[in-house]
Design an enzyme around this catalytic site. Structure first.
Site, PDB file in Angstrom:
ATOM      1  CG  ASP A   1      -1.896   2.559  14.330  1.00 21.86           C
ATOM      2  OD1 ASP A   1      -2.152   2.509  15.548  1.00 21.86           O
ATOM      3  OD2 ASP A   1      -2.693   2.190  13.453  1.00 21.86           O
TER       4      ASP A   1
ATOM      5  CG  HIS B   1      -6.122   3.445  18.866  1.00 20.09           C
ATOM      6  ND1 HIS B   1      -5.407   4.512  18.360  1.00 20.09           N
ATOM      7  CD2 HIS B   1      -6.048   2.465  17.930  1.00 20.09           C
ATOM      8  CE1 HIS B   1      -4.918   4.189  17.176  1.00 20.09           C
ATOM      9  NE2 HIS B   1      -5.289   2.955  16.893  1.00 20.09           N
TER      10      HIS B   1
ATOM     11  CG  ASP C   1      -2.015 -13.591   5.139  1.00 21.22           C
ATOM     12  OD1 ASP C   1      -2.928 -13.134   5.844  1.00 21.22           O
ATOM     13  OD2 ASP C   1      -2.209 -14.109   4.028  1.00 21.22           O
TER      14      ASP C   1
ATOM     15  CD  GLN D   1      -0.978  -0.669   3.669  1.00 18.38           C
ATOM     16  OE1 GLN D   1      -2.194  -0.583   3.674  1.00 18.38           O
ATOM     17  NE2 GLN D   1      -0.321  -1.258   4.674  1.00 18.38           N
TER      18      GLN D   1
ATOM     19  CD  GLU E   1       0.473  -4.203   9.876  1.00 19.53           C
ATOM     20  OE1 GLU E   1       0.422  -4.279   8.623  1.00 19.53           O
ATOM     21  OE2 GLU E   1      -0.408  -3.677  10.571  1.00 19.53           O
TER      22      GLU E   1
ATOM     23  CG  ASP F   1      -6.650  -1.033  14.278  1.00 22.71           C
ATOM     24  OD1 ASP F   1      -7.651  -0.410  13.894  1.00 22.71           O
ATOM     25  OD2 ASP F   1      -5.585  -0.484  14.599  1.00 22.71           O
ATOM     26  CB  SER F   2      -7.672  -4.182   9.081  1.00 26.97           C
ATOM     27  OG  SER F   2      -7.420  -4.012   7.708  1.00 26.97           O
TER      28      SER F   2
END
Length: 280
Positions: free
Chosen positions: A88, A64, A140, A33, A108, A158-159
């Protein structure tokens, strides 16, 4: 991305948000990305992935805290957690506030997000990546969940899941019922899975889609929301479990044991109600 103005979609090209840029701190194309971090007048530092806001300095603590603490404060003495995405570090920071937590895995896929967030957004993770309880896996998450044999009290996805495209269609769903079935298998009996579910006012299809899928996989499900200005006003969240429930009332005793800035009794219980704007 315009060098003078940050313009990001709230609902494809039908509704956008713009902010004046003070400086462009990062522009990096990873294998997966495009990562941009800018400093703005209105929101402070902003992280975008492929042009979509992931967090801003102004309201990331609200995002969060609601994503993590609402389910986590409903679990007595939580021991372990899995974070899917979240490079992050904000989710890690929130989980690490709990002394009872002994083990945290993060899956991640994009190490570049972790690297640039550490470099330009250190306040988000606030040292959580260095916590000895945290185990970062650059992998993955789908494959990770297929093979993991640990049971988790909390799983946080968190995506971003579904976007509306400019032509009105929805983007490909990243997290399927198969993925959440694997999450269910990895949950402890008292565990909870939670994911963010986009803007509940302007993008209600996202929460509707996720809620329907959760209903097919989990015994108990529910949703709530938070006020997140940079997301266009609101962020929805959806949770599922094998039997556990998320507190509808503010868990005052548990909340007093950790540091919170946005999650209060008023905001917590407001987020548990149906959003009422007088619409039919």
């Amino acid at each position: 991305m315009n060098t003078q103005t940050l313009t990001v979609p709230i609902r494809s090209d039908k509704l956008t948000l713009s902010a004046q840029i003070k400086s462009h701190l990062c522009h990096r194309k990873s294998q997966f990305q495009t990562i941009d971090i800018v400093d703005t007048e209105a929101f402070g530092r902003v992280l975008t992935l492929d042009g979509h806001i992931q967090l801003t300095e102004l309201d990331e603590r609200a995002y969060h805290e609601f994503l993590v603490q609402v389910p986590l404060l409903s679990i007595p003495d939580p021991q372990s957690a899995l974070v899917v995405g979240g490079g992050d570090g904000g989710v890690l920071r929130e989980i690490c506030k709990h002394k009872s937590i002994r083990h945290i895995d993060m899956a991640e896929i994009d190490e570049a997000v972790v690297e640039e967030s550490k470099r330009h957004l250190p306040f988000v993770s606030d040292g959580a990546f260095d916590d000895p309880r945290v185990h970062l896996h650059i992998t993955d998450a789908f494959a990770f969940l297929k093979n993991v044999d640990r049971k988790y009290d909390l799983i946080v996805a968190d995506s971003t899941d579904v976007y509306e495209e400019d032509d009105g269609g929805l983007s490909e769903q990243l997290f399927t019922s198969e993925f959440y079935t694997d999450c269910l298998r990895a949950l402890s009996p008292r565990g909870v899975v939670v994911t963010q579910a986009d803007n509940i006012l302007f993008c209600p299809y996202s929460l509707e889609h996720i809620s329907a899928m959760f209903g097919e996989v989990f015994e108990n499900t529910g949703s709530y929301f938070a006020v997140i200005p940079s997301f266009g006003g609101f962020s929805g969240y959806c949770w599922g479990s094998a039997g556990a429930k998320v507190n509808a009332k503010f868990p005052r005793e548990g909340a007093q044991r950790i540091s919170l800035s946005a999650l209060t009794k008023a905001s917590y219980e407001y987020g548990m109600e149906r959003l009422a704007l007088g619409l039919t």
